[in-house]
Every structure is written in structure tokens, then in C-alpha cells.
Scaffold this motif. Structure first.
Motif, PDB file in Angstrom:
ATOM      1  N   GLU A 202     -33.207 -17.618   1.316  1.00 21.12           N
ATOM      2  CA  GLU A 202     -32.050 -16.783   1.016  1.00 21.12           C
ATOM      3  C   GLU A 202     -31.036 -16.779   2.157  1.00 21.12           C
ATOM      4  OE1 GLU A 202     -33.653 -12.969   0.127  1.00 21.12           O
ATOM      5  OE2 GLU A 202     -34.442 -13.566  -1.842  1.00 21.12           O
ATOM      6  N   ASP A 203     -31.509 -17.043   3.373  1.00 20.13           N
ATOM      7  CA  ASP A 203     -30.633 -17.024   4.549  1.00 20.13           C
ATOM      8  C   ASP A 203     -29.924 -18.360   4.772  1.00 20.13           C
ATOM      9  OD1 ASP A 203     -29.610 -15.529   6.723  1.00 20.13           O
ATOM     10  OD2 ASP A 203     -31.000 -16.501   8.105  1.00 20.13           O
ATOM     11  N   ILE A 204     -30.327 -19.392   4.036  1.00 19.60           N
ATOM     12  CA  ILE A 204     -29.724 -20.726   4.185  1.00 19.60           C
ATOM     13  C   ILE A 204     -28.537 -20.839   3.236  1.00 19.60           C
ATOM     14  CG2 ILE A 204     -30.111 -23.212   3.939  1.00 19.60           C
ATOM     15  CD1 ILE A 204     -33.083 -22.661   4.542  1.00 19.60           C
ATOM     16  N   PRO A 205     -27.330 -21.121   3.740  1.00 25.07           N
ATOM     17  CA  PRO A 205     -26.151 -21.179   2.874  1.00 25.07           C
ATOM     18  C   PRO A 205     -26.311 -22.096   1.668  1.00 25.07           C
ATOM     19  CG  PRO A 205     -25.444 -21.102   5.144  1.00 25.07           C
ATOM     20  CD  PRO A 205     -26.934 -21.221   5.166  1.00 25.07           C
ATOM     21  N   MET A 206     -27.019 -23.217   1.804  1.00 26.23           N
ATOM     22  CA  MET A 206     -27.204 -24.116   0.678  1.00 26.23           C
ATOM     23  C   MET A 206     -28.297 -23.647  -0.283  1.00 26.23           C
ATOM     24  SD  MET A 206     -26.453 -27.962   2.146  1.00 26.23           S
ATOM     25  CE  MET A 206     -26.354 -28.619   0.481  1.00 26.23           C
ATOM     26  N   GLY A 207     -29.002 -22.578   0.074  1.00 18.78           N
ATOM     27  CA  GLY A 207     -29.921 -21.930  -0.849  1.00 18.78           C
ATOM     28  C   GLY A 207     -31.226 -22.643  -1.098  1.00 18.78           C
ATOM     29  N   LYS A 226     -24.641 -48.809  11.476  1.00 18.55           N
ATOM     30  CA  LYS A 226     -23.578 -47.875  11.099  1.00 18.55           C
ATOM     31  C   LYS A 226     -23.369 -46.805  12.175  1.00 18.55           C
ATOM     32  CE  LYS A 226     -24.202 -48.452   6.113  1.00 18.55           C
ATOM     33  NZ  LYS A 226     -24.554 -47.795   4.824  1.00 18.55           N
ATOM     34  N   ALA A 227     -24.372 -46.622  13.030  1.00 14.48           N
ATOM     35  CA  ALA A 227     -24.280 -45.646  14.114  1.00 14.48           C
ATOM     36  C   ALA A 227     -24.167 -46.345  15.467  1.00 14.48           C
ATOM     37  CB  ALA A 227     -25.494 -44.724  14.098  1.00 14.48           C
ATOM     38  N   SER A 228     -23.583 -47.530  15.483  1.00 12.58           N
ATOM     39  CA  SER A 228     -23.577 -48.368  16.692  1.00 12.58           C
ATOM     40  C   SER A 228     -22.809 -47.757  17.861  1.00 12.58           C
ATOM     41  CB  SER A 228     -23.003 -49.750  16.365  1.00 12.58           C
ATOM     42  OG  SER A 228     -21.689 -49.628  15.847  1.00 12.58           O
ATOM     43  N   TYR A 229     -21.927 -46.789  17.585  1.00 14.52           N
ATOM     44  CA  TYR A 229     -21.171 -46.154  18.668  1.00 14.52           C
ATOM     45  C   TYR A 229     -21.547 -44.676  18.821  1.00 14.52           C
ATOM     46  CZ  TYR A 229     -17.182 -45.732  21.886  1.00 14.52           C
ATOM     47  OH  TYR A 229     -16.394 -45.552  22.998  1.00 14.52           O
ATOM     48  N   ILE A 230     -22.726 -44.331  18.332  1.00 11.61           N
ATOM     49  CA  ILE A 230     -23.202 -42.942  18.413  1.00 11.61           C
ATOM     50  C   ILE A 230     -24.412 -42.886  19.329  1.00 11.61           C
ATOM     51  CG2 ILE A 230     -24.153 -40.984  17.135  1.00 11.61           C
ATOM     52  CD1 ILE A 230     -22.668 -41.996  14.675  1.00 11.61           C
ATOM     53  N   THR A 231     -24.319 -42.120  20.400  1.00  6.15           N
ATOM     54  CA  THR A 231     -25.456 -41.921  21.290  1.00  6.15           C
ATOM     55  C   THR A 231     -25.329 -40.573  21.982  1.00  6.15           C
ATOM     56  OG1 THR A 231     -26.884 -43.032  22.912  1.00  6.15           O
ATOM     57  CG2 THR A 231     -24.511 -42.984  23.408  1.00  6.15           C
ATOM     58  N   GLY A 232     -26.466 -40.000  22.333  1.00  7.62           N
ATOM     59  CA  GLY A 232     -26.491 -38.706  23.001  1.00  7.62           C
ATOM     60  C   GLY A 232     -26.190 -37.530  22.089  1.00  7.62           C
ATOM     61  N   GLN A 233     -26.360 -37.709  20.776  1.00  4.92           N
ATOM     62  CA  GLN A 233     -25.992 -36.665  19.816  1.00  4.92           C
ATOM     63  C   GLN A 233     -27.230 -35.994  19.200  1.00  4.92           C
ATOM     64  OE1 GLN A 233     -22.644 -35.886  19.605  1.00  4.92           O
ATOM     65  NE2 GLN A 233     -22.728 -37.387  21.271  1.00  4.92           N
ATOM     66  N   ILE A 234     -27.072 -34.723  18.867  1.00  2.00           N
ATOM     67  CA  ILE A 234     -28.098 -33.965  18.160  1.00  2.00           C
ATOM     68  C   ILE A 234     -27.548 -33.715  16.754  1.00  2.00           C
ATOM     69  CG2 ILE A 234     -29.619 -31.979  18.198  1.00  2.00           C
ATOM     70  CD1 ILE A 234     -29.732 -33.721  20.763  1.00  2.00           C
ATOM     71  N   LEU A 235     -28.035 -34.457  15.784  1.00  2.23           N
ATOM     72  CA  LEU A 235     -27.529 -34.367  14.414  1.00  2.23           C
ATOM     73  C   LEU A 235     -28.292 -33.280  13.660  1.00  2.23           C
ATOM     74  CD1 LEU A 235     -25.768 -35.344  12.093  1.00  2.23           C
ATOM     75  CD2 LEU A 235     -27.420 -37.201  11.709  1.00  2.23           C
ATOM     76  N   SER A 236     -27.610 -32.183  13.338  1.00  2.00           N
ATOM     77  CA  SER A 236     -28.243 -31.061  12.657  1.00  2.00           C
ATOM     78  C   SER A 236     -28.327 -31.318  11.157  1.00  2.00           C
ATOM     79  CB  SER A 236     -27.453 -29.774  12.906  1.00  2.00           C
ATOM     80  OG  SER A 236     -27.432 -29.463  14.282  1.00  2.00           O
ATOM     81  N   VAL A 237     -29.510 -31.140  10.595  1.00  2.00           N
ATOM     82  CA  VAL A 237     -29.739 -31.277   9.153  1.00  2.00           C
ATOM     83  C   VAL A 237     -30.353 -29.961   8.708  1.00  2.00           C
ATOM     84  CG1 VAL A 237     -30.890 -32.634   7.355  1.00  2.00           C
ATOM     85  CG2 VAL A 237     -30.113 -33.760   9.454  1.00  2.00           C
ATOM     86  N   ASN A 238     -29.493 -28.972   8.419  1.00  2.00           N
ATOM     87  CA  ASN A 238     -30.005 -27.608   8.258  1.00  2.00           C
ATOM     88  C   ASN A 238     -29.387 -26.817   7.105  1.00  2.00           C
ATOM     89  OD1 ASN A 238     -27.472 -26.745   9.202  1.00  2.00           O
ATOM     90  ND2 ASN A 238     -28.197 -26.648  11.318  1.00  2.00           N
ATOM     91  N   GLY A 239     -28.587 -27.462   6.258  1.00  2.00           N
ATOM     92  CA  GLY A 239     -28.021 -26.764   5.108  1.00  2.00           C
ATOM     93  C   GLY A 239     -27.063 -25.637   5.468  1.00  2.00           C
ATOM     94  N   GLY A 240     -26.527 -25.684   6.694  1.00  2.00           N
ATOM     95  CA  GLY A 240     -25.610 -24.638   7.125  1.00  2.00           C
ATOM     96  C   GLY A 240     -26.273 -23.426   7.759  1.00  2.00           C
ATOM     97  N   TRP A 241     -27.594 -23.515   7.950  1.00  2.00           N
ATOM     98  CA  TRP A 241     -28.370 -22.404   8.501  1.00  2.00           C
ATOM     99  C   TRP A 241     -28.115 -22.261  10.001  1.00  2.00           C
ATOM    100  CZ3 TRP A 241     -34.318 -22.417   9.448  1.00  2.00           C
ATOM    101  CH2 TRP A 241     -34.833 -21.118   9.429  1.00  2.00           C
ATOM    102  N   HIS A 242     -27.778 -21.089  10.463  1.00  2.00           N
ATOM    103  CA  HIS A 242     -27.558 -20.795  11.885  1.00  2.00           C
ATOM    104  C   HIS A 242     -26.515 -21.703  12.523  1.00  2.00           C
ATOM    105  CE1 HIS A 242     -30.806 -17.853  12.226  1.00  2.00           C
ATOM    106  NE2 HIS A 242     -31.555 -18.659  11.521  1.00  2.00           N
ATOM    107  N   CYS A 243     -25.488 -22.079  11.752  1.00  2.00           N
ATOM    108  CA  CYS A 243     -24.428 -22.909  12.325  1.00  2.00           C
ATOM    109  C   CYS A 243     -23.542 -22.074  13.251  1.00  2.00           C
ATOM    110  CB  CYS A 243     -23.577 -23.513  11.207  1.00  2.00           C
ATOM    111  SG  CYS A 243     -24.417 -24.848  10.351  1.00  2.00           S
TER     112      CYS A 243
END
Length: 243
Positions: A202-207, A226-243
Motif C-alpha cells: 500500500e505504501d508503494i506508489p505503483m501498488g 546499451k549502458a557503455s557510458y554508464i558507470t558508478g550509478q545506483i539504479l533504483s528499481v522500486n516502483g516509486g517507493w521512498h523516492c
């Protein structure tokens, strides 16, 4: 020539989904597990039969001091194209209730072992000046969680490990990133009651909770060109939770 990837914690829900995605992409796989041999062996056989790739099963307890050397010895001097640092477990409870053994095991599993294993496997990657590393972190490594202080601490350490290592390895053509899931529908959620899981949902925006495949999609992307120029990143996969 086939690409070779190591997936630690491959027998778990997220690990199996990651392994499946990488098999679809043509990676030969080194599948590490600790407790669930049956799932690991079944996974390896299924991926070989379905995708025609080669798989190898590696058993090791990365929450103990000897686990890293066991994995490193199994890999030998082989140069990996990808490393997925996925082994993990949570500990729910007040900080005052946590025994010293739990602290030692969690720090070893989430901090010391990923660091030492990466250190051992890097020389071969550095020689060919290519490769990618992805750590599976957690939303709590970004925001912290009451009653999961130890887990939050170790995942926060993982995130800074990723950011620092990315800077060190970028000149050598090796990328380092992390995927930071929110609540995922896996056995790890078994620590919560149905009522608690409903409250989280219920607390996750995507439900809804994330599917393991959605985490695996993010890992596959970060390991790809496809991510050849991406490094040092933390990719959040959280449905909008605690953004």
C-alpha cells in the motif's frame, strides 16, 4: 567467442532471474550458491538445455572467511566478462537484539566478500581492459530502515564500493554499477506476515511488489553495450517507493 559471467547467489529468486536473462543474451555462466544445491543444479541444467550455453555450479558460503577463496579457486585465472554480486540476506530486529555473529556474517557477506572476490577476479579483466560489474544493493542502502540497521549499513557500504571502484576502473574500460531494488516478491519477503506485506504494498506508489524479472532486466541493461557510458550509478528499481 562466448562471454563468461559469474552470478553469486544464483539459486535465489533474483539470482535465477538474472541468470536466465544473461543466458538469453548468450553468456556462459558460473552459478554460485550456498544453501540451495537442488535449485542451483536445476537452474544450470535448464539454462543449458534451453539456451545451449555452458554452466558451471560453484558452492561456497560467502558469509564465512573461507568463501571467497573457494570461489576464486573454482574460477582460476579465467577472464570474466561480467560479475554480478548478488549474494545476500537480511536480518530483521532491533539493533540491541543483534548477536555479534550476525554482525560478522552480514558484514562478511555484503561487504568483505564482494570486495575480496572482486579484487581476486580483477587482474584477468584488467589484462583485457573490458568487462562490467553489477552489485545487487537495496533501497535500504539508500534510505535506511528501522529494524534493518545492519542490513542498511552493509548495503550503504556496497553503494559506496560501487561508486569508488567505478572511478578506479573506468580508465581500464571496466564499468561498475549497482541495482537497488525495493520490495521484491521473493522468499526474502517470507520474513514478513501477510498483513505486513500488504502494508508495504500500500505504501508503494505503483501498488505492487517488484517481480524478480524486473530487477534482472535492469542488470541485463547495465551489463550490455546499451549502458557503455554508464558507470558508478545506483539504479533504483522500486516502483516509486521512498523516492
Amino acid at each position: 567467442m562466448s562471454k563468461l559471467a559469474l552470478v553469486t547467489g544464483a539459486s535465489g529468486g533474483i539470482g535465477q532471474s538474472i541468470s536466465e536473462k544473461l543466458a538469453q543474451s548468450g553468456f556462459d555462466l558460473l552459478l554460485h550458491y550456498n544453501a540451495n544445491k537442488k535449485e542451483a543444479v536445476s537452474l544450470g541444467g535448464r539454462l543449458t538445455d534451453t539456451y545451449g550455453i555452458q554452466t558451471e555450479i560453484i558452492h561456497s558460503d560467502l558469509s564465512g572467511p573461507d568463501g571467497v577463496e573457494t570461489v576464486s579457486a573454482s574460477i582460476g585465472g579465467r577472464a570474466l566478462d561480467a560479475i554480478v554480486l548478488n549474494s545476500g540476506q537480511s536480518f530483521h530486529g532491533l539493533i540491541t537484539d543483534m548477536p555479534d555473529t550476525a554482525v560478522q556474517e552480514m558484514v562478511q557477506l555484503h561487504v568483505s566478500s564482494p570486495f575480496l572476490l572482486t579484487r581476486n577476479l580483477l587482474p584477468a579483466m584488467l589484462r583485457k581492459k573490458s568487462g562490467a560489474i553489477v552489485a545487487i544493493s537495496s533501497i535500504w542502502g539508500e534510505t535506511g530502515a528501522s529494524c534493518e540497521v545492519l542490513y542498511s549499513m552493509t548495503k550503504g557500504a556496497q553503494n559506496l564500493f560501487v561508486k569508488a571502484l567505478a572511478k578506479e576502473l573506468a580508465p581500464s574500460g571496466i564499468r561498475v554499477n549497482a541495482v537497488s531494488p525495493g520490495a521484491v516478491k521473493t522468499k526474502m519477503m517470507g520474513a514478513f506476515s501477510n498483513e505486513e506485506e500488504e502494508m508495504i504494498t500500500e505504501d508503494i506508489p505503483m501498488g505492487r511488489l517488484a517481480k524478480p524479472e524486473e530487477v534482472a532486466d535492469a542488470v541485463e541493461f547495465l551489463l550490455s553495450e546499451k549502458a557503455s557510458y554508464i558507470t558508478g550509478q545506483i539504479l533504483s528499481v522500486n516502483g516509486g517507493w521512498h523516492c
